[in-house]
Each structure stands twice: as C-alpha cells, then as structure tokens.
Write a protein that holds these residues in place. Sequence first.
Motif, short mmCIF file in Angstrom:
data_model
loop_
_atom_site.label_atom_id
_atom_site.label_comp_id
_atom_site.label_asym_id
_atom_site.label_seq_id
_atom_site.Cartn_x
_atom_site.Cartn_y
_atom_site.Cartn_z
N LYS A 22 0.84 -1.19 0.00
CA LYS A 22 0.00 0.00 0.00
C LYS A 22 0.87 1.25 0.00
N TYR A 23 0.46 2.23 -0.81
CA TYR A 23 1.13 3.53 -0.84
C TYR A 23 0.06 4.58 -1.08
N GLU A 24 -0.14 5.43 -0.09
CA GLU A 24 -1.21 6.42 -0.14
C GLU A 24 -2.54 5.71 -0.43
N ILE A 25 -3.19 6.03 -1.55
CA ILE A 25 -4.49 5.40 -1.84
C ILE A 25 -4.35 4.18 -2.76
N PHE A 26 -3.12 3.84 -3.10
CA PHE A 26 -2.89 2.80 -4.09
C PHE A 26 -2.49 1.47 -3.44
N GLU A 27 -2.85 0.40 -4.11
CA GLU A 27 -2.50 -0.94 -3.66
C GLU A 27 -1.93 -1.75 -4.82
N SER A 55 9.94 1.43 4.90
CA SER A 55 9.71 2.80 5.37
C SER A 55 10.90 3.72 5.09
N GLN A 56 12.06 3.14 4.80
CA GLN A 56 13.25 3.94 4.50
C GLN A 56 13.20 4.56 3.10
N VAL A 64 14.33 0.45 -8.19
CA VAL A 64 15.66 -0.15 -8.33
C VAL A 64 16.35 -0.23 -6.97
N LYS A 65 16.30 0.86 -6.21
CA LYS A 65 16.90 0.86 -4.87
C LYS A 65 16.21 -0.16 -3.97
N ILE A 66 14.88 -0.20 -4.07
CA ILE A 66 14.13 -1.16 -3.25
C ILE A 66 14.51 -2.59 -3.61
#
Length: 209
Positions: A22-27, A55-56, A64-66
């Motif tokens: 989940k990110y803001e209103i998106f899933e 959370s970082q 890419v970083k994730i």
Amino acid sequence: MIRIRIASGSRTNTPVLLVKLKYEIFEGYGEASMPPLYGETIETAQAFIKIINLSQFHSPLEIVKIGNYIDRLNSGNTAAKDAIDIALHNLIGKILNVPFYKYFNLAKRNLKTSKTIGIDSSEIIEQRVLEADDFNYLKIKFEGNKDAEIIKAMRNVSDKPQFIDPYQGHQILYGTIHLNDTNGIGLINPTWDKIESYVKNINSFFYCF
C-alpha cells in the motif's frame, strides 16, 4: 484431483502466497509460487517478508533501490522477492495510471498462454491435450526416458505449437529424441552447450526462457 508429474517428482498443488503493498491510496499485488523442489514454503516466505523495511524509501518509484535492498537481505527466498517485485510494478502502474507495456515502452500485444502437460502415460497425455483445447500453446514436461513417446502422444491429437520443458530431465533429453520428432517444437530451460550440438540443423526451433 489432478496430479502433475515432472522430472523431479509429482504434486497435486503448489503453495502460493499473495502480497499486497500500500502507498497512499494505491495498492499493488504480487504472488509467490513455491514448488516444493525449491525449498521455499509459506512460512519461509512470510518470515522473510517480515524483515523487510520499506519505510526507509520515499516512494515505490525508487524500485531499483528497493529491489537492490531486498535482494541483499539474503541469497534465497526468490519466490518471496519476486512477489514483492510484482507488487511494486503493479503499484507503480496504478500510481502512474499507465499499463506496463507503456511503462516499458513496448508494443501492445494480445498475449496468449500455454497449458502444461505433465509426464504420464500416452493415454492420459492425449486426454490432457484434448482437455486443453482452449489454449493456444502446449508446454511439454520431459523426464528423459520416454520423451519421443510423449511427443508422439501429443502429436496424435494436436498440431498446436508445443514448447519442450526438459528442466531436470534435460541431461538425458538429447539422446532420446530424433530430429524428425522436433518439427515445430520449442525448448524451455535449455543449456547452450547441449543446444548447439542438438539443434544446429533445425531451422524452426524456438527457445523459450
């Protein structure tokens, strides 16, 4: 219940874990499929996912970083990692409101899927092929000892394009199939050293990775 048999064994099901980000209103949603031969389970996938700290990162767009961060957590858990990757891509597509063929700058195509036919007797193989009439392609599982027999059974009832998936039976495959049995058939999970000598004279062979 249908049991599917491949070169390394047989099973009636495959454990699957669904992941939601989940990110803001998106899933975004992803899936981890874990055949037993790879050593992953629902429990190992859940344990790995619990140590992930997203959370970082400021946004899923840092994919890419994730991905690099998740991959460095350990050398295994590939199904769980794939599930997170799928969910991230699904999430990004929703955030940007674009289908992923546009995100990757690809041409839009109507994709067609295949039906996997497990290792079995010729009679059962023919039955499974007939039951797969709605599919455009057939994927053949091999074990090495009866590969030509499997191809013959499938060709008895269908002329659909077929993909060979020898996988762990591939070391025996090359000595058991004759060239005239492979017309119009593709090969999944090949190894280049054996492919070169095996298919160098076959013009219509298709490799699928």
